[in-house]
Write an enzyme that holds these catalytic residues in place. Structure first.
Site, PDB file in Angstrom:
ATOM      1  N   TYR A  51     -18.920   5.482 -19.553  1.00  0.00           N
ATOM      2  CA  TYR A  51     -19.204   4.774 -18.947  1.00  0.00           C
ATOM      3  C   TYR A  51     -17.792   4.120 -18.302  1.00  0.00           C
ATOM      4  O   TYR A  51     -16.804   3.718 -19.168  1.00  0.00           O
ATOM      5  CB  TYR A  51     -19.771   3.169 -19.644  1.00  0.00           C
ATOM      6  CG  TYR A  51     -21.133   2.837 -19.216  1.00  0.00           C
ATOM      7  CD1 TYR A  51     -21.603   2.684 -17.951  1.00  0.00           C
ATOM      8  CD2 TYR A  51     -22.364   2.771 -20.173  1.00  0.00           C
ATOM      9  CE1 TYR A  51     -22.757   2.475 -17.465  1.00  0.00           C
ATOM     10  CE2 TYR A  51     -23.647   2.757 -19.688  1.00  0.00           C
ATOM     11  CZ  TYR A  51     -23.739   2.316 -18.404  1.00  0.00           C
ATOM     12  OH  TYR A  51     -25.209   2.090 -18.065  1.00  0.00           O
ATOM     13  N   GLU A  53     -17.596   1.590 -15.346  1.00  0.00           N
ATOM     14  CA  GLU A  53     -17.597   0.603 -14.271  1.00  0.00           C
ATOM     15  C   GLU A  53     -16.155   0.062 -13.581  1.00  0.00           C
ATOM     16  O   GLU A  53     -15.320  -0.098 -14.686  1.00  0.00           O
ATOM     17  CB  GLU A  53     -18.471  -0.518 -14.519  1.00  0.00           C
ATOM     18  CG  GLU A  53     -19.965  -0.131 -14.365  1.00  0.00           C
ATOM     19  CD  GLU A  53     -20.830  -1.221 -15.127  1.00  0.00           C
ATOM     20  OE1 GLU A  53     -21.539  -0.786 -15.950  1.00  0.00           O
ATOM     21  OE2 GLU A  53     -21.213  -2.173 -14.398  1.00  0.00           O
ATOM     22  N   ASP A 197     -23.054   9.719   9.475  1.00  0.00           N
ATOM     23  CA  ASP A 197     -23.616  10.344   8.150  1.00  0.00           C
ATOM     24  C   ASP A 197     -23.410  11.836   8.545  1.00  0.00           C
ATOM     25  O   ASP A 197     -24.394  12.366   8.970  1.00  0.00           O
ATOM     26  CB  ASP A 197     -24.979   9.850   7.901  1.00  0.00           C
ATOM     27  CG  ASP A 197     -25.592  10.299   6.703  1.00  0.00           C
ATOM     28  OD1 ASP A 197     -25.113  11.410   5.975  1.00  0.00           O
ATOM     29  OD2 ASP A 197     -26.731   9.806   6.382  1.00  0.00           O
ATOM     30  N   THR A 223     -23.769  13.442   1.806  1.00  0.00           N
ATOM     31  CA  THR A 223     -23.936  13.813   0.310  1.00  0.00           C
ATOM     32  C   THR A 223     -22.890  14.936  -0.085  1.00  0.00           C
ATOM     33  O   THR A 223     -22.258  15.546   0.797  1.00  0.00           O
ATOM     34  CB  THR A 223     -25.390  14.386   0.349  1.00  0.00           C
ATOM     35  OG1 THR A 223     -25.635  15.105   1.377  1.00  0.00           O
ATOM     36  CG2 THR A 223     -26.408  12.975   0.149  1.00  0.00           C
ATOM     37  N   LYS A 226     -25.299  19.364   0.056  1.00  0.00           N
ATOM     38  CA  LYS A 226     -26.180  20.478   1.072  1.00  0.00           C
ATOM     39  C   LYS A 226     -25.049  21.612   1.450  1.00  0.00           C
ATOM     40  O   LYS A 226     -24.698  22.267   0.607  1.00  0.00           O
ATOM     41  CB  LYS A 226     -26.438  19.194   2.070  1.00  0.00           C
ATOM     42  CG  LYS A 226     -27.424  18.303   1.699  1.00  0.00           C
ATOM     43  CD  LYS A 226     -28.097  17.695   2.898  1.00  0.00           C
ATOM     44  CE  LYS A 226     -29.023  16.573   2.527  1.00  0.00           C
ATOM     45  NZ  LYS A 226     -28.523  15.222   2.032  1.00  0.00           N
ATOM     46  N   ARG A 232     -25.382  16.980  -6.919  1.00  0.00           N
ATOM     47  CA  ARG A 232     -26.008  15.960  -6.244  1.00  0.00           C
ATOM     48  C   ARG A 232     -25.177  14.754  -6.288  1.00  0.00           C
ATOM     49  O   ARG A 232     -24.997  14.183  -7.470  1.00  0.00           O
ATOM     50  CB  ARG A 232     -27.493  15.750  -6.521  1.00  0.00           C
ATOM     51  CG  ARG A 232     -28.227  17.070  -6.977  1.00  0.00           C
ATOM     52  CD  ARG A 232     -29.784  16.621  -7.241  1.00  0.00           C
ATOM     53  NE  ARG A 232     -30.208  16.273  -5.648  1.00  0.00           N
ATOM     54  CZ  ARG A 232     -30.640  17.382  -4.761  1.00  0.00           C
ATOM     55  NH1 ARG A 232     -30.562  18.661  -5.250  1.00  0.00           N
ATOM     56  NH2 ARG A 232     -31.135  16.753  -3.635  1.00  0.00           N
TER      57      ARG A 232
HETATM   58  N1  DSN Z   1     -33.759  14.993   1.959  1.00  0.00           N
HETATM   59  C1  DSN Z   1     -32.620  15.110   2.704  1.00  0.00           C
HETATM   60  C2  DSN Z   1     -33.167  16.270   3.616  1.00  0.00           C
HETATM   61  O1  DSN Z   1     -33.906  17.384   3.313  1.00  0.00           O
HETATM   62  O2  DSN Z   1     -32.657  16.396   4.785  1.00  0.00           O
HETATM   63  C3  DSN Z   1     -32.121  14.267   3.352  1.00  0.00           C
HETATM   64  O3  DSN Z   1     -31.904  13.170   2.477  1.00  0.00           O
END
Ligand code: DSN
Length: 411
Positions: A51, A53, A197, A223, A226, A232
């Site tokens: 932990y 924080e 974003d 994120t 991707k 993730r």
């Molecule tokens: N779920 C993602 C996507 O497939 O683009 C976006 O959050």
């Protein structure tokens, strides 16, 4: 301390089954990728026990001397990769990262411009069923019906009319480069905060294959799982003047304890993305996508905006007399994963829309060449045509396995 084999053979079997599915199936979901074993090792490490924080050097729990080093490394590597002034690596995923930004710089009811979901935007960019659309006054811009492109003149008109507190540039299903400079100029003209974003294209930006908004935008979220090919999770990057508000917006504003094991894996992924090979990867992702888009169009499929500048495309499957859902189901039958998607101005419902979104980050990671991409489009086309014929589909399934075996992944 027993292993999974000795504790829970059911979950172990399911993990093995999923490994087999990933190994012998073709992943075309535009938001997915395959992480390295190094990233998985960090994610599955003892760091999950902690932990922490707070932030580096300012924690609400003892025993964080190692975690501080891990988080600082993730921050430093993120800054080196994207050239940002400030990085917060604690967001658990994309929506919490966006929520933390809104929480940090907006008040409920404030006006924001964002791309409409069925025109390629994201739920957290102001959709009415999402917290973003419920708490903030999002005004949505769209793509043009004829070209499938965002008209920056219209974005400017909306901004001048609506005078938003923030302008958000970003997408989850738009296959063209955004004009970051134009977005920033419009934001400056109306006195709005500029937010990008870059979740979908972060890996392409890190790999220097497309332009980055980071050097001039106020705030950038992404994120990490991707095109960036990390665990993730997400990060928020910003100019120093927003750093304090962003950090407070995330913790204690939005989240409690960060996931230190995932943050370590983010650091590993950033290190991987800093290697010269990653730039090759980013370029190949785009070339593969462009080859697939062209092949599909050669075969009479309508691709929204007639091509792609990045890793993804949305195919209007009604151009072949099927819905996005029917296409997704048929392709699943032969071991190809895709995701149904609305097309701009779709007349069909979101659960059974006209489009199919595909992307090349995962197949490029496993080494698919442009020739493999041409073969893949051939397989997809045959699948769509043979969708009612179980026997033909099971023959096509064998071709998919052969193509996968040419490019082994984890086994
Ligand atoms: N779920 C993602 C996507 O497939 O683009 C976006 O959050």
């Amino acid at each position: 301390m027993k292993s999974l084999k000795d504790t829970d053979s059911v979950i172990l079997d399911l993990i093995q089954k999923e490994t087999e599915r990933q190994e012998h199936g073709i992943e075309l979901i535009a938001s997915e990728n395959y992480v390295s074993k190094a990233v998985m090792e960090a994610t599955g490490s003892v760091l999950t026990n902690k932990y922490s924080e707070g932030y580096v050097g300012r924690r609400y729990y003892g025993g964080n001397e190692v975690i501080d080093e891990v988080e600082q490394l993730a921050i430093d590597r993120c800054k080196a990769l994207f050239g940002c002034e400030h990085a917060n690596v604690q967001p658990l995923s994309g929506s919490p990262a966006n929520a933390a930004v809104y929480f940090a710089v907006l008040k409920p009811g404030d006006k924001v411009l964002g791309l409409k979901l069925d025109h390629g935007g994201h739920l957290s960019h102001g959709h009415p069923v999402n917290f973003s659309g419920m708490l903030y006054d999002f005004v949505q811009y769209e793509v043009e019906e004829e070209s499938g492109l965002i008209d920056m003149g219209k974005v400017r008109e909306i901004a001048l009319r609506e005078k938003p507190k923030m302008i958000l540039a970003g997408f989850s299903a738009y296959s063209r480069n955004l004009d970051w400079k134009a977005f920033k100029e419009i934001a400056d003209e109306v006195g709005a905060i500029s937010m990008a974003d870059i979740s979908h294209v972060a890996g392409l930006i890190a790999g220097k294959a497309i332009d980055s908004p980071v050097p001039f935008f106020d705030i950038v979220t992404t994120t990490t799982h991707k095109t960036l090919r990390g665990p993730r999770g997400a990060v928020i990057m910003c100019k120093n003047e927003f750093a304090k508000a962003i950090d407070r917006g995330l913790f204690p504003g939005m989240q409690g304890g960060p996931h230190d094991h995932v943050n370590a894996a983010k650091a590993v992924a950033f290190l991987e993305a800093l290697q010269p090979e990653f730039q090759d990867y980013a370029k190949k992702v785009i070339v593969n996508a462009q080859v697939m888009a062209q092949e599909l169009m050669n075969r009479g499929y309508k691709v929204v905006s007639n091509g792609t500048d990045n890793h993804l495309m949305v195919i209007d499957m009604t151009s072949k007399g099927v819905s996005g859902k029917e296409a997704e189901v048929a392709l699943e039958e032969v071991g190809i994963s895709t995701s149904r998607s609305t097309v701009p101005f779709d007349t069909r419902k979101p659960m059974d829309p006209s489009g199919l979104r595909i992307g090349t980050p995962a197949i490029t990671t496993r080494g698919f060449t442009t020739e493999d991409c041409v073969e893949l489009v051939d397989i997809m086309d045959k699948t769509i045509q043979a969708r009612e014929n179980k026997e033909a589909l099971s023959e096509i399934r064998k071709e998919v396995v052969t193509l996968c075996k040419k490019h082994p992944l984890y086994l």
